[in-house]
Scaffold this motif. Structure first.
Motif, PDB file in Angstrom:
ATOM      1  N   LEU A 176       4.582   7.566   0.460  1.00 33.09           N
ATOM      2  CA  LEU A 176       5.575   6.684  -0.435  1.00 33.09           C
ATOM      3  C   LEU A 176       5.047   5.222  -0.572  1.00 33.09           C
ATOM      4  O   LEU A 176       4.292   4.772   0.123  1.00 33.09           O
ATOM      5  N   GLU A 177       5.656   4.445  -1.622  1.00 31.50           N
ATOM      6  CA  GLU A 177       5.296   3.138  -2.038  1.00 31.50           C
ATOM      7  C   GLU A 177       5.666   2.187  -0.944  1.00 31.50           C
ATOM      8  O   GLU A 177       6.547   2.474  -0.220  1.00 31.50           O
ATOM      9  N   TYR A 178       4.904   1.413  -0.641  1.00 33.71           N
ATOM     10  CA  TYR A 178       5.029   0.074   0.548  1.00 33.71           C
ATOM     11  C   TYR A 178       6.163  -0.741  -0.062  1.00 33.71           C
ATOM     12  O   TYR A 178       6.355  -0.732  -1.399  1.00 33.71           O
ATOM     13  N   PRO A 179       6.885  -1.336   0.855  1.00 35.74           N
ATOM     14  CA  PRO A 179       7.920  -2.218   0.430  1.00 35.74           C
ATOM     15  C   PRO A 179       7.165  -3.415  -0.314  1.00 35.74           C
ATOM     16  O   PRO A 179       6.362  -3.790  -0.023  1.00 35.74           O
ATOM     17  N   LEU A 196       1.601 -10.952   3.368  1.00 32.43           N
ATOM     18  CA  LEU A 196       1.797 -11.584   1.852  1.00 32.43           C
ATOM     19  C   LEU A 196       1.610 -12.657   1.274  1.00 32.43           C
ATOM     20  O   LEU A 196       1.327 -12.821  -0.083  1.00 32.43           O
ATOM     21  N   LEU A 197       1.785 -13.822   2.269  1.00 35.95           N
ATOM     22  CA  LEU A 197       1.588 -15.183   1.783  1.00 35.95           C
ATOM     23  C   LEU A 197       0.319 -15.527   2.065  1.00 35.95           C
ATOM     24  O   LEU A 197      -0.185 -16.711   1.701  1.00 35.95           O
ATOM     25  N   LYS A 206      -4.409  -3.601   3.951  1.00 32.27           N
ATOM     26  CA  LYS A 206      -4.304  -2.810   5.267  1.00 32.27           C
ATOM     27  C   LYS A 206      -2.711  -2.565   5.590  1.00 32.27           C
ATOM     28  O   LYS A 206      -2.254  -1.568   6.063  1.00 32.27           O
ATOM     29  N   TRP A 207      -2.106  -3.878   5.301  1.00 27.86           N
ATOM     30  CA  TRP A 207      -0.678  -3.859   5.873  1.00 27.86           C
ATOM     31  C   TRP A 207       0.221  -2.951   4.958  1.00 27.86           C
ATOM     32  O   TRP A 207       1.071  -2.225   5.165  1.00 27.86           O
ATOM     33  N   ARG A 208      -0.145  -2.946   3.632  1.00 29.41           N
ATOM     34  CA  ARG A 208       0.636  -2.037   2.526  1.00 29.41           C
ATOM     35  C   ARG A 208       0.439  -0.471   3.040  1.00 29.41           C
ATOM     36  O   ARG A 208       1.229   0.200   2.926  1.00 29.41           O
ATOM     37  N   ARG A 209      -0.798  -0.029   3.288  1.00 33.34           N
ATOM     38  CA  ARG A 209      -1.251   1.191   3.771  1.00 33.34           C
ATOM     39  C   ARG A 209      -0.443   1.451   4.934  1.00 33.34           C
ATOM     40  O   ARG A 209       0.162   2.634   4.871  1.00 33.34           O
ATOM     41  N   GLU A 210      -0.372   0.658   5.965  1.00 32.44           N
ATOM     42  CA  GLU A 210       0.601   0.923   7.211  1.00 32.44           C
ATOM     43  C   GLU A 210       1.854   1.120   6.713  1.00 32.44           C
ATOM     44  O   GLU A 210       2.536   2.216   7.297  1.00 32.44           O
ATOM     45  N   LEU A 229      -4.843  11.009   6.844  1.00 29.12           N
ATOM     46  CA  LEU A 229      -4.533   9.922   7.552  1.00 29.12           C
ATOM     47  C   LEU A 229      -5.845   9.519   8.434  1.00 29.12           C
ATOM     48  O   LEU A 229      -6.489  10.596   8.947  1.00 29.12           O
ATOM     49  N   THR A 230      -6.078   8.342   8.641  1.00 32.54           N
ATOM     50  CA  THR A 230      -7.287   8.055   9.592  1.00 32.54           C
ATOM     51  C   THR A 230      -6.658   8.157  11.066  1.00 32.54           C
ATOM     52  O   THR A 230      -5.307   8.451  11.292  1.00 32.54           O
ATOM     53  N   GLU A 231      -7.719   8.211  11.981  1.00 33.48           N
ATOM     54  CA  GLU A 231      -7.228   8.326  13.284  1.00 33.48           C
ATOM     55  C   GLU A 231      -6.225   7.420  13.862  1.00 33.48           C
ATOM     56  O   GLU A 231      -5.267   7.487  14.523  1.00 33.48           O
ATOM     57  N   GLU A 232      -6.339   5.913  13.271  1.00 32.14           N
ATOM     58  CA  GLU A 232      -5.362   4.790  13.597  1.00 32.14           C
ATOM     59  C   GLU A 232      -4.108   5.255  12.987  1.00 32.14           C
ATOM     60  O   GLU A 232      -3.253   5.022  13.483  1.00 32.14           O
ATOM     61  N   GLU A 233      -4.223   5.844  11.939  1.00 37.12           N
ATOM     62  CA  GLU A 233      -2.811   5.814  11.299  1.00 37.12           C
ATOM     63  C   GLU A 233      -1.944   6.999  11.841  1.00 37.12           C
ATOM     64  O   GLU A 233      -0.820   6.907  12.096  1.00 37.12           O
ATOM     65  N   LYS A 234      -2.704   7.988  12.343  1.00 38.95           N
ATOM     66  CA  LYS A 234      -2.190   9.109  13.241  1.00 38.95           C
ATOM     67  C   LYS A 234      -1.419   8.468  14.411  1.00 38.95           C
ATOM     68  O   LYS A 234      -0.482   9.159  14.893  1.00 38.95           O
ATOM     69  N   LYS A 235      -2.227   7.517  15.092  1.00 35.31           N
ATOM     70  CA  LYS A 235      -1.683   7.065  16.374  1.00 35.31           C
ATOM     71  C   LYS A 235      -0.333   6.456  15.973  1.00 35.31           C
ATOM     72  O   LYS A 235       0.526   6.202  16.813  1.00 35.31           O
ATOM     73  N   LEU A 236      -0.363   5.801  14.647  1.00 37.57           N
ATOM     74  CA  LEU A 236       0.852   4.804  14.324  1.00 37.57           C
ATOM     75  C   LEU A 236       2.086   5.807  14.074  1.00 37.57           C
ATOM     76  O   LEU A 236       3.000   5.420  14.558  1.00 37.57           O
TER      77      LEU A 236
END
Length: 240
Positions: A176-179, A196-197, A206-210, A229-236
């Motif tokens: 889904l799209e990021y906020p 974002l600023l 990186k923030w948007r992907r997370e 998903l990356t390993e980092e994203e799987k842990k997330l």
């Protein structure tokens, strides 16, 4: 791209699609949308296109011949056998991936049923795809046809002001799209995320992907099974 919509209610379809983004795309010549009135191909003086189903049952059924002749008018016009989508709750659920596939077609016919459906014989003869927009029943195929045209049109080059935006919306890569946020920086005491600023594009991406991963887990966890998903994203995801 050319859309040919076979329908009993052409005004309903055209009034909706000739507005906003799709309407502007038609004006610019990026899209062609026509609604073919199936009643024009009825073979009786009252232009009726329905009759009682054999074997009994509730309601009326759209007859084969008017539908077939409406289809033949498109086939003759474009001088080839087109891809024909029948909008039906019995079809495969419409997805972004489907939209991308349909967007490759030069001509696409959308067949809108009504009453209790359409005589099976003409469906067997002309339909190439059965598509549903969800597990519920509508009074006809016009609204699903409009949904499909809108979704597919966004993928046609030049239709969106910023073609890149179509590449980063919900369901790309099954996420889904990021906020997203706009001005003012603070609204109702809620501040835009600092990253974002920052102007740091790598950190922002990186923030948007997370955030996409997090949002998908929260709202559509079924989609994550299809994600790479990356390993980092799987842990997330596991921590949520």
């Amino acid at each position: 791209m050319n859309f040919h919509i076979l329908t009993l209610f052409p005004e309903m379809v055209m009034n909706g699609l000739l507005t906003s983004i799709t309407g502007r795309a038609v004006t610019k010549g990026l899209l062609s949308i026509e609604a073919i009135n199936i009643r024009d191909y009825a073979y009786n003086k009252h232009h009726s296109v329905d009759d009682y189903p054999y074997g009994g049952g509730a309601g009326m059924l759209m007859q084969a011949e008017p539908v077939y002749q409406a289809y033949e008018s498109v086939k003759k016009k474009i001088n080839k056998k087109p891809r024909v989508v029948y909008l039906s709750p019995q079809g495969a659920t419409f997805t972004q991936h489907m939209a991308e596939e349909f967007a490759k077609e030069e001509d696409l016919v959308l067949l809108c049923g009504h009453y209790e459906g359409i005589d099976e014989r003409v469906l067997e003869e002309i339909v190439t795809d059965y598509v549903s927009i969800g597990d519920y029943v509508l009074t006809g195929g016009e609204l699903p046809a409009m949904v499909m045209v809108d979704t597919i049109s966004r993928l046609v080059p030049g239709v969106l002001h910023n073609d890149v935006s179509a590449e980063f919306e919900s369901f790309q890569e099954n996420l889904l799209e990021y906020p997203q946020y706009s001005r003012p920086e603070v609204w109702h005491e809620k501040k835009v995320p600092e990253v974002l600023l920052s102007g740091h594009h790598a950190k922002i991406e990186k923030w948007r992907r997370e955030q996409s991963v997090i949002r998908t887990k929260q709202r559509r966890p079924d989609l994550l099974q299809k994600c790479n998903l990356t390993e980092e994203e799987k842990k997330l995801v596991d921590k949520m």
